[in-house]
Design a protein around this motif. Structure first.
Motif, PDB file in Angstrom:
ATOM      1  N   ILE A  52      -3.106   1.571   7.808  1.00 30.69           N
ATOM      2  CA  ILE A  52      -3.256   0.339   7.023  1.00 30.69           C
ATOM      3  C   ILE A  52      -2.114   0.211   6.022  1.00 30.69           C
ATOM      4  N   LEU A  53      -1.401  -0.908   6.096  1.00 35.25           N
ATOM      5  CA  LEU A  53      -0.258  -1.186   5.226  1.00 35.25           C
ATOM      6  C   LEU A  53      -0.689  -2.045   4.040  1.00 35.25           C
ATOM      7  N   PRO A  54       0.017  -1.937   2.916  1.00 38.44           N
ATOM      8  CA  PRO A  54      -0.324  -2.781   1.769  1.00 38.44           C
ATOM      9  C   PRO A  54       0.212  -4.208   1.916  1.00 38.44           C
ATOM     10  N   LEU A  55       1.408  -4.338   2.512  1.00 36.43           N
ATOM     11  CA  LEU A  55       2.060  -5.642   2.643  1.00 36.43           C
ATOM     12  C   LEU A  55       3.224  -5.502   3.617  1.00 36.43           C
ATOM     13  N   LEU A  56       3.729  -6.635   4.057  1.00 30.57           N
ATOM     14  CA  LEU A  56       4.894  -6.620   4.945  1.00 30.57           C
ATOM     15  C   LEU A  56       5.968  -7.602   4.497  1.00 30.57           C
ATOM     16  N   TRP A  61       8.465  -1.795   3.292  1.00 27.28           N
ATOM     17  CA  TRP A  61       7.263  -1.654   4.103  1.00 27.28           C
ATOM     18  C   TRP A  61       7.496  -2.091   5.541  1.00 27.28           C
ATOM     19  N   GLN A  62       8.437  -2.988   5.745  1.00 22.69           N
ATOM     20  CA  GLN A  62       8.811  -3.335   7.115  1.00 22.69           C
ATOM     21  C   GLN A  62       9.419  -2.126   7.815  1.00 22.69           C
ATOM     22  N   SER A  63      10.239  -1.377   7.083  1.00 20.41           N
ATOM     23  CA  SER A  63      10.848  -0.171   7.654  1.00 20.41           C
ATOM     24  C   SER A  63       9.794   0.892   7.923  1.00 20.41           C
ATOM     25  N   TYR A  64       8.892   1.092   6.960  1.00 14.33           N
ATOM     26  CA  TYR A  64       7.810   2.056   7.159  1.00 14.33           C
ATOM     27  C   TYR A  64       6.991   1.681   8.393  1.00 14.33           C
ATOM     28  N   ASN A  65       6.708   0.396   8.527  1.00 18.31           N
ATOM     29  CA  ASN A  65       5.939  -0.090   9.665  1.00 18.31           C
ATOM     30  C   ASN A  65       6.659   0.221  10.986  1.00 18.31           C
ATOM     31  N   ASP A  66       7.966   0.108  10.986  1.00 13.89           N
ATOM     32  CA  ASP A  66       8.743   0.414  12.187  1.00 13.89           C
ATOM     33  C   ASP A  66       8.737   1.913  12.497  1.00 13.89           C
ATOM     34  N   TYR A  67       8.696   2.723  11.450  1.00 13.08           N
ATOM     35  CA  TYR A  67       8.706   4.175  11.638  1.00 13.08           C
ATOM     36  C   TYR A  67       7.370   4.705  12.161  1.00 13.08           C
ATOM     37  N   VAL A  68       6.270   4.029  11.828  1.00 15.82           N
ATOM     38  CA  VAL A  68       4.938   4.560  12.142  1.00 15.82           C
ATOM     39  C   VAL A  68       4.762   4.914  13.621  1.00 15.82           C
ATOM     40  N   PRO A  69       5.005   3.994  14.569  1.00 18.22           N
ATOM     41  CA  PRO A  69       4.781   4.370  15.971  1.00 18.22           C
ATOM     42  C   PRO A  69       5.711   5.483  16.445  1.00 18.22           C
ATOM     43  N   LYS A  70       6.929   5.517  15.924  1.00 20.43           N
ATOM     44  CA  LYS A  70       7.876   6.568  16.314  1.00 20.43           C
ATOM     45  C   LYS A  70       7.390   7.931  15.825  1.00 20.43           C
ATOM     46  N   MET A  71       6.961   7.989  14.564  1.00 17.99           N
ATOM     47  CA  MET A  71       6.515   9.251  13.995  1.00 17.99           C
ATOM     48  C   MET A  71       5.163   9.669  14.572  1.00 17.99           C
ATOM     49  N   VAL A  83      -2.278  -2.343  10.520  1.00 16.28           N
ATOM     50  CA  VAL A  83      -2.994  -3.486   9.948  1.00 16.28           C
ATOM     51  C   VAL A  83      -2.385  -3.791   8.581  1.00 16.28           C
ATOM     52  N   ASN A  84      -2.096  -5.047   8.317  1.00  9.44           N
ATOM     53  CA  ASN A  84      -1.473  -5.470   7.066  1.00  9.44           C
ATOM     54  C   ASN A  84      -2.517  -6.087   6.138  1.00  9.44           C
ATOM     55  N   SER A  85      -2.717  -5.481   4.968  1.00  7.64           N
ATOM     56  CA  SER A  85      -3.692  -6.002   4.000  1.00  7.64           C
ATOM     57  C   SER A  85      -3.145  -7.141   3.159  1.00  7.64           C
ATOM     58  N   ASN A  86      -1.869  -7.452   3.322  1.00  8.65           N
ATOM     59  CA  ASN A  86      -1.282  -8.655   2.735  1.00  8.65           C
ATOM     60  C   ASN A  86      -1.459  -8.746   1.220  1.00  8.65           C
ATOM     61  N   SER A  87      -1.234  -7.617   0.544  1.00  5.98           N
ATOM     62  CA  SER A  87      -1.242  -7.553  -0.929  1.00  5.98           C
ATOM     63  C   SER A  87      -2.607  -7.848  -1.555  1.00  5.98           C
ATOM     64  N   VAL A 109      -3.628   5.384   4.959  1.00  9.87           N
ATOM     65  CA  VAL A 109      -3.713   4.168   4.149  1.00  9.87           C
ATOM     66  C   VAL A 109      -2.709   4.218   3.002  1.00  9.87           C
ATOM     67  N   ALA A 110      -2.022   3.109   2.780  1.00  4.79           N
ATOM     68  CA  ALA A 110      -1.168   2.957   1.603  1.00  4.79           C
ATOM     69  C   ALA A 110      -1.915   2.068   0.615  1.00  4.79           C
ATOM     70  N   PRO A 111      -2.595   2.654  -0.378  1.00  2.00           N
ATOM     71  CA  PRO A 111      -3.465   1.871  -1.259  1.00  2.00           C
ATOM     72  C   PRO A 111      -2.704   0.839  -2.098  1.00  2.00           C
ATOM     73  N   LEU A 112      -3.314  -0.317  -2.248  1.00  2.00           N
ATOM     74  CA  LEU A 112      -2.770  -1.349  -3.132  1.00  2.00           C
ATOM     75  C   LEU A 112      -3.208  -1.131  -4.574  1.00  2.00           C
ATOM     76  N   ASP A 113      -4.453  -0.720  -4.741  1.00  2.00           N
ATOM     77  CA  ASP A 113      -5.046  -0.548  -6.069  1.00  2.00           C
ATOM     78  C   ASP A 113      -5.614   0.875  -6.141  1.00  2.00           C
ATOM     79  N   SER A 114      -5.118   1.651  -7.091  1.00  2.00           N
ATOM     80  CA  SER A 114      -5.509   3.069  -7.168  1.00  2.00           C
ATOM     81  C   SER A 114      -6.987   3.268  -7.451  1.00  2.00           C
ATOM     82  N   ALA A 115      -7.607   2.309  -8.124  1.00  2.00           N
ATOM     83  CA  ALA A 115      -9.039   2.420  -8.428  1.00  2.00           C
ATOM     84  C   ALA A 115      -9.887   1.789  -7.334  1.00  2.00           C
ATOM     85  N   ALA A 116      -9.522   0.581  -6.912  1.00  2.00           N
ATOM     86  CA  ALA A 116     -10.335  -0.164  -5.950  1.00  2.00           C
ATOM     87  C   ALA A 116     -10.432   0.530  -4.603  1.00  2.00           C
ATOM     88  N   ILE A 117      -9.419   1.325  -4.249  1.00  2.00           N
ATOM     89  CA  ILE A 117      -9.414   1.967  -2.932  1.00  2.00           C
ATOM     90  C   ILE A 117     -10.573   2.944  -2.770  1.00  2.00           C
TER      91      ILE A 117
END
Length: 355
Positions: A52-56, A61-71, A83-87, A109-117
């Motif tokens: 789960i991504l925080p945004l694109l 984050w676009q680069s991270y997203n590209d790295y995910v399937p390779k890694m 999946v993009n949570s769109n901020s 998961v890359a959390p958007l909010d440290s508390a809400a997650i």
């Protein structure tokens, strides 16, 4: 007759012992099954993994997203499409629940909010699904590992660089979202370092919440009132670089390094666009946040967690150190070097390998 009774008694005794042993074996198997279930609830090392991504909207984050399937492939992880949570922190909790309902055995998961997650982490824990957090550490909740760089060091490196370039005057830090521990760490570290080591600098602050439009609007207003700004610290080049340069250019304040009136600029992220800006002299430095290593070790740790492995504090075999956060959560602090004109062409930097 007596001998037969004794023999019958012995046979009965052996039968009782055999029954007891069988019962014990049943209990042991049950216990083993329970242990196996608790491990296999995280996939037993196999199974689908949700990412789960925080945004694109950021090149980082676009680069991270590209790295995910390779890694994921290199680490032997069966990762679903990201999946993009769109901020949206609320959407991120929904995304976590949706992934859990699909039966994933692990989550990165890359959390958007440290508390809400925490709400999403609690759902995953209830289902026995391990979670690895990338880039942002949660304030509470269960995660197997946080894969992150030392964000306090980001703010300190920016402070030290600007402090050495600017003897006195006003500097601006364009801050991230203070609901994120990253925004808080970078902001407080920069502020504290300036106050302690460079008291002749005056820090002005723009809370921009990782939003490019907000950064541009507030920087424009601030420059109208403070045209004598000498330095800028952008906490996220992925979202702040373009609006900052555009705003400075529109006001005739974008001077190249070495020219009179140049505003010294330090950023965070290490995206190719920042490297190009350093080469052009538009900005002076950035901290390279390792998008490639975030993806690699996110996959590495989720696979290990699904296998039931645990980790301890101390140095790793990949030039980082696992530390225990105040919350008790473990964090693998990956290297994040400062990039200037002196090393901007280093091919070891991920920003120079992105196509």
């Amino acid at each position: 007759m007596a001998g037969r009774n004794v023999r019958n008694t012995r046979i009965a005794s052996r039968a009782v012992r055999a029954a007891a042993a069988a019962a014990c074996a049943t209990l042991v198997l049950a216990a083993c099954g329970s242990t196996k279930d608790s491990v296999s609830s995280g996939g037993g090392g196999t199974g689908k993994v949700g990412v789960i991504l925080p945004l694109l909207t950021s090149p980082f984050w676009q680069s991270y997203n590209d790295y995910v399937p390779k890694m994921a492939k290199s680490e032997g992880v069966d990762a679903l499409k990201t999946v993009n949570s769109n901020s949206d922190p609320s959407q991120q909790i929904t995304d976590i629940n949706n992934q859990l309902n699909q039966g994933v055995k692990g989550l990165v998961v890359a959390p958007l909010d440290s508390a809400a997650i925490a709400a999403g982490l609690d759902q995953a824990e209830r289902k026995g699904v391990p979670v690895v957090a990338v880039d942002v550490a949660p304030e509470k909740g269960k995660v197997a590992m946080v894969v992150r760089a030392n964000n306090v060091a980001y703010g300190e490196k920016a402070c030290e660089y600007l402090g050495k370039q600017i003897p006195s005057g006003k500097v601006v830090q364009i801050m991230g979202d203070l609901a994120s521990v990253n925004g808080r760490d970078r902001s407080e570290a920069f502020r504290t370092c300036v106050q302690k080591n460079y008291p002749k600098l005056k820090v002005l602050e723009i809370p921009a919440k990782w939003e490019s439009d907000t950064a541009a609007s507030k920087l424009d207003t601030l420059l109208n009132a403070n045209p004598d700004i000498k330095g800028i610290y952008m906490q996220a080049g992925g979202v702040y670089l373009a609006p900052t340069l555009q705003t400075l250019k529109s006001k005739g304040m974008l001077k190249k390094a070495g020219q009179a009136g140049h505003i010294a600029i330090v950023s965070n992220d290490g995206i190719p666009q920042e490297f190009d800006a350093i080469r052009k002299g538009e900005i002076d430095a950035t901290v390279s946040q390792p998008a490639d290593a975030y993806a690699k070790y996110g996959m590495y740790y989720i696979k290990a967690a699904m296998q039931g492995k645990t980790f301890k504090t101390g140095p790793t075999d990949h030039d980082s150190e696992i530390v225990k956060l105040p919350s008790g959560i473990l964090e693998d602090q990956l290297p994040a070097p400062l990039v200037t004109k002196d090393n901007v062409d280093d091919l070891k930097l991920w920003g120079n390998t992105v196509k």
